[in-house]
Design a protein around this motif. Sequence first.
Motif, PDB file in Angstrom:
ATOM      1  N   VAL A 296     -45.219   3.421   4.117  1.00  0.00           N
ATOM      2  CA  VAL A 296     -44.077   4.356   3.671  1.00  0.00           C
ATOM      3  C   VAL A 296     -42.776   4.093   4.041  1.00  0.00           C
ATOM      4  CG1 VAL A 296     -43.313   6.761   3.133  1.00  0.00           C
ATOM      5  CG2 VAL A 296     -45.941   6.127   3.293  1.00  0.00           C
ATOM      6  N   THR A 297     -41.869   3.599   3.281  1.00  0.00           N
ATOM      7  CA  THR A 297     -40.452   3.232   3.659  1.00  0.00           C
ATOM      8  C   THR A 297     -39.486   4.099   3.208  1.00  0.00           C
ATOM      9  OG1 THR A 297     -40.854   1.035   3.614  1.00  0.00           O
ATOM     10  CG2 THR A 297     -38.722   1.730   3.746  1.00  0.00           C
ATOM     11  N   VAL A 298     -38.646   4.851   3.933  1.00  0.00           N
ATOM     12  CA  VAL A 298     -37.871   5.816   3.490  1.00  0.00           C
ATOM     13  C   VAL A 298     -36.364   5.375   3.774  1.00  0.00           C
ATOM     14  CG1 VAL A 298     -36.729   8.234   4.202  1.00  0.00           C
ATOM     15  CG2 VAL A 298     -39.206   7.667   4.504  1.00  0.00           C
ATOM     16  N   LEU A 299     -35.686   5.469   2.579  1.00  0.00           N
ATOM     17  CA  LEU A 299     -34.288   4.845   2.547  1.00  0.00           C
ATOM     18  C   LEU A 299     -33.109   5.665   3.131  1.00  0.00           C
ATOM     19  CD1 LEU A 299     -34.549   3.569  -1.213  1.00  0.00           C
ATOM     20  CD2 LEU A 299     -35.118   2.347   0.949  1.00  0.00           C
ATOM     21  N   MET A 300     -33.285   6.764   3.071  1.00  0.00           N
ATOM     22  CA  MET A 300     -32.042   7.680   3.585  1.00  0.00           C
ATOM     23  C   MET A 300     -32.239   7.983   4.929  1.00  0.00           C
ATOM     24  SD  MET A 300     -31.170  11.419   2.040  1.00  0.00           S
ATOM     25  CE  MET A 300     -30.411  12.921   3.165  1.00  0.00           C
ATOM     26  N   LYS A 301     -31.256   7.629   5.613  1.00  0.00           N
ATOM     27  CA  LYS A 301     -31.040   7.891   7.176  1.00  0.00           C
ATOM     28  C   LYS A 301     -31.051   9.318   7.626  1.00  0.00           C
ATOM     29  CE  LYS A 301     -31.342   3.554   8.050  1.00  0.00           C
ATOM     30  NZ  LYS A 301     -32.590   2.849   8.376  1.00  0.00           N
ATOM     31  N   PRO A 302     -31.377   9.833   8.893  1.00  0.00           N
ATOM     32  CA  PRO A 302     -31.321  11.444   9.451  1.00  0.00           C
ATOM     33  C   PRO A 302     -29.791  11.475   9.139  1.00  0.00           C
ATOM     34  CG  PRO A 302     -32.861   9.998  10.914  1.00  0.00           C
ATOM     35  CD  PRO A 302     -32.191   8.969   9.854  1.00  0.00           C
ATOM     36  N   ASN A 303     -29.542  12.895   8.925  1.00  0.00           N
ATOM     37  CA  ASN A 303     -28.241  13.494   8.711  1.00  0.00           C
ATOM     38  C   ASN A 303     -27.375  12.870   7.737  1.00  0.00           C
ATOM     39  OD1 ASN A 303     -28.658  15.383  10.877  1.00  0.00           O
ATOM     40  ND2 ASN A 303     -28.421  13.177  12.221  1.00  0.00           N
ATOM     41  N   ALA A 304     -27.955  12.294   6.865  1.00  0.00           N
ATOM     42  CA  ALA A 304     -27.169  11.748   5.706  1.00  0.00           C
ATOM     43  C   ALA A 304     -27.082  12.562   4.390  1.00  0.00           C
ATOM     44  CB  ALA A 304     -27.741  10.348   5.220  1.00  0.00           C
ATOM     45  N   ASP A 305     -26.270  12.392   3.478  1.00  0.00           N
ATOM     46  CA  ASP A 305     -26.115  13.241   2.436  1.00  0.00           C
ATOM     47  C   ASP A 305     -26.767  12.714   1.307  1.00  0.00           C
ATOM     48  OD1 ASP A 305     -25.017  14.715   0.129  1.00  0.00           O
ATOM     49  OD2 ASP A 305     -23.083  14.812   0.939  1.00  0.00           O
ATOM     50  N   PRO A 306     -27.567  13.501   0.668  1.00  0.00           N
ATOM     51  CA  PRO A 306     -28.609  12.759  -0.429  1.00  0.00           C
ATOM     52  C   PRO A 306     -27.638  12.723  -1.638  1.00  0.00           C
ATOM     53  CG  PRO A 306     -28.961  15.115  -0.058  1.00  0.00           C
ATOM     54  CD  PRO A 306     -28.243  14.679   0.781  1.00  0.00           C
ATOM     55  N   HIS A 307     -26.775  13.217  -1.781  1.00  0.00           N
ATOM     56  CA  HIS A 307     -25.772  13.098  -2.891  1.00  0.00           C
ATOM     57  C   HIS A 307     -25.130  11.666  -3.084  1.00  0.00           C
ATOM     58  CE1 HIS A 307     -26.334  17.038  -4.657  1.00  0.00           C
ATOM     59  NE2 HIS A 307     -26.469  17.523  -3.309  1.00  0.00           N
ATOM     60  N   SER A 308     -24.638  11.226  -1.945  1.00  0.00           N
ATOM     61  CA  SER A 308     -23.812  10.309  -1.799  1.00  0.00           C
ATOM     62  C   SER A 308     -24.300   8.826  -0.825  1.00  0.00           C
ATOM     63  CB  SER A 308     -22.557  10.653  -1.061  1.00  0.00           C
ATOM     64  OG  SER A 308     -22.782  11.254   0.170  1.00  0.00           O
ATOM     65  N   PHE A 309     -25.393   8.970  -0.426  1.00  0.00           N
ATOM     66  CA  PHE A 309     -25.851   7.842   0.507  1.00  0.00           C
ATOM     67  C   PHE A 309     -26.183   6.716  -0.465  1.00  0.00           C
ATOM     68  CE2 PHE A 309     -30.031   9.049  -0.875  1.00  0.00           C
ATOM     69  CZ  PHE A 309     -30.767   7.805  -0.494  1.00  0.00           C
ATOM     70  N   GLY A 310     -25.951   5.502   0.294  1.00  0.00           N
ATOM     71  CA  GLY A 310     -26.191   4.278  -0.438  1.00  0.00           C
ATOM     72  C   GLY A 310     -27.175   3.435   0.077  1.00  0.00           C
ATOM     73  N   ILE A 311     -27.542   2.394  -0.579  1.00  0.00           N
ATOM     74  CA  ILE A 311     -28.821   1.331   0.098  1.00  0.00           C
ATOM     75  C   ILE A 311     -27.983   0.168  -0.075  1.00  0.00           C
ATOM     76  CG2 ILE A 311     -30.443   2.799  -0.364  1.00  0.00           C
ATOM     77  CD1 ILE A 311     -31.159   1.128  -2.716  1.00  0.00           C
ATOM     78  N   SER A 312     -28.910  -0.947   1.014  1.00  0.00           N
ATOM     79  CA  SER A 312     -28.480  -2.180   0.985  1.00  0.00           C
ATOM     80  C   SER A 312     -29.088  -2.874  -0.184  1.00  0.00           C
ATOM     81  CB  SER A 312     -28.653  -2.608   2.281  1.00  0.00           C
ATOM     82  OG  SER A 312     -30.219  -2.750   2.415  1.00  0.00           O
ATOM     83  N   ALA A 313     -28.539  -4.147  -0.221  1.00  0.00           N
ATOM     84  CA  ALA A 313     -29.365  -5.178  -1.236  1.00  0.00           C
ATOM     85  C   ALA A 313     -30.685  -5.510  -0.802  1.00  0.00           C
ATOM     86  CB  ALA A 313     -28.446  -6.463  -0.959  1.00  0.00           C
ATOM     87  N   GLN A 314     -31.046  -5.413   0.484  1.00  0.00           N
ATOM     88  CA  GLN A 314     -32.454  -5.696   0.844  1.00  0.00           C
ATOM     89  C   GLN A 314     -33.189  -4.236   0.448  1.00  0.00           C
ATOM     90  OE1 GLN A 314     -32.776  -6.154   5.194  1.00  0.00           O
ATOM     91  NE2 GLN A 314     -35.034  -6.794   4.896  1.00  0.00           N
ATOM     92  N   GLN A 315     -32.801  -3.189   0.599  1.00  0.00           N
ATOM     93  CA  GLN A 315     -33.236  -2.025   0.511  1.00  0.00           C
ATOM     94  C   GLN A 315     -33.739  -1.623  -1.197  1.00  0.00           C
ATOM     95  OE1 GLN A 315     -30.679   0.692   2.414  1.00  0.00           O
ATOM     96  NE2 GLN A 315     -32.384   1.549   3.684  1.00  0.00           N
ATOM     97  N   ALA A 316     -32.550  -2.387  -1.835  1.00  0.00           N
ATOM     98  CA  ALA A 316     -32.684  -2.218  -3.464  1.00  0.00           C
ATOM     99  C   ALA A 316     -33.912  -3.412  -3.880  1.00  0.00           C
ATOM    100  CB  ALA A 316     -31.428  -2.973  -4.018  1.00  0.00           C
ATOM    101  N   ALA A 317     -34.022  -4.286  -3.107  1.00  0.00           N
ATOM    102  CA  ALA A 317     -35.097  -5.218  -3.444  1.00  0.00           C
ATOM    103  C   ALA A 317     -36.310  -4.728  -3.145  1.00  0.00           C
ATOM    104  CB  ALA A 317     -35.029  -6.504  -2.681  1.00  0.00           C
ATOM    105  N   ALA A 318     -36.493  -3.837  -2.153  1.00  0.00           N
ATOM    106  CA  ALA A 318     -37.703  -3.241  -1.602  1.00  0.00           C
ATOM    107  C   ALA A 318     -38.074  -2.234  -2.689  1.00  0.00           C
ATOM    108  CB  ALA A 318     -37.617  -2.638  -0.176  1.00  0.00           C
ATOM    109  N   LEU A 319     -37.224  -1.495  -3.488  1.00  0.00           N
ATOM    110  CA  LEU A 319     -37.448  -0.734  -4.386  1.00  0.00           C
ATOM    111  C   LEU A 319     -38.205  -1.427  -5.471  1.00  0.00           C
ATOM    112  CD1 LEU A 319     -34.282   1.472  -4.974  1.00  0.00           C
ATOM    113  CD2 LEU A 319     -36.455   2.273  -4.427  1.00  0.00           C
TER     114      LEU A 319
END
Length: 311
Positions: free
Chosen positions: A59-82
């Motif tokens: 299980v891979t979780v994209l959002m880091k601790p203490n982040a805002d779910p409304h505004s957090f973004g992801i890297s190109a690598q994370q987008a590829a993982a999706l």
Amino acid sequence: MKAPASAAARRTAAAALALALGAAASGCAAFGGERSGIVVTTNILGDITRNIVGDEAEVTVLMKPNADPHSFGISAQQAAALEEAELVVYNGLGLEEGVLRNVESAEEAGVPVLAAGEHADPLDYTEGETAGEPDPHFWTDPVRTGDAVDAIAEQVVAEVGGVDAERIRANAKEYRARIDEVHAEAEERFAGIPEDRRSLVTNHHVFGYLADRYGFEVIGAVIPSGTTLASPSGSDLKSLADAVEAAGVPAVFADSSQPDRLATVMAEEAGLDIEVVPLYSESLTEEGGGAATYLEMTRANTEAIADGLTG
């Protein structure tokens, strides 16, 4: 004559190897098993999903601790993982504004996706500029969260290869029982709050589900919206200050991952001595930060709300 044939053979073999390597790197379907693991957008859902899945799948979780779910973004690598996952679990209902297009791209690429909030009997906002739109913050109600647990478990069984279905369902049943315990604790704790103290003011609209489950009234939010990306106007603050003064609430609740400046300004506008109480409303913390798991977060919020309204 053999030398040219040998060179041609070497070229053919090299081309075939390059093709094979390229296919492996890109997840070409011709080689099978091209997708692997589960990708989850928010850290709250990530913790829930890990409790369900156990060691049956990654299980891979994209959002880091203490982040805002409304505004957090992801890297190109994370987008590829999706787009390479066997299953994507996301909140839905408009929560993940910064990564929704990535989730949609993964779905268009053929990845199974689950919007957990859609399986939790969602409510609509009843006031503010988002009135009539779905409220994504279902996890503030443990009962609805239990419904999402069941939905995630069944989707994992259906879409993720190689998992033990009986184990997944057993994990989900055991975890839901623990959520039910947290719900029972909250019912008992909130029952001790007098009727004239059962009003909530928050830094934005996030506790509608909690209010619906446990009999609170949400009299307003400093940010009159379901997203932290919005900003209040002077008239918003004045209207809310009047409502707070009329209700006589002793505390305003603000998300622990956001500065409490707006809540403090509102308190000053009301001319009242109002305590600002931090809650873990939209993100888990790092280990040791007070809300490293969904269960820890829910228990901490229950205590903070009960103490804030009875203190």
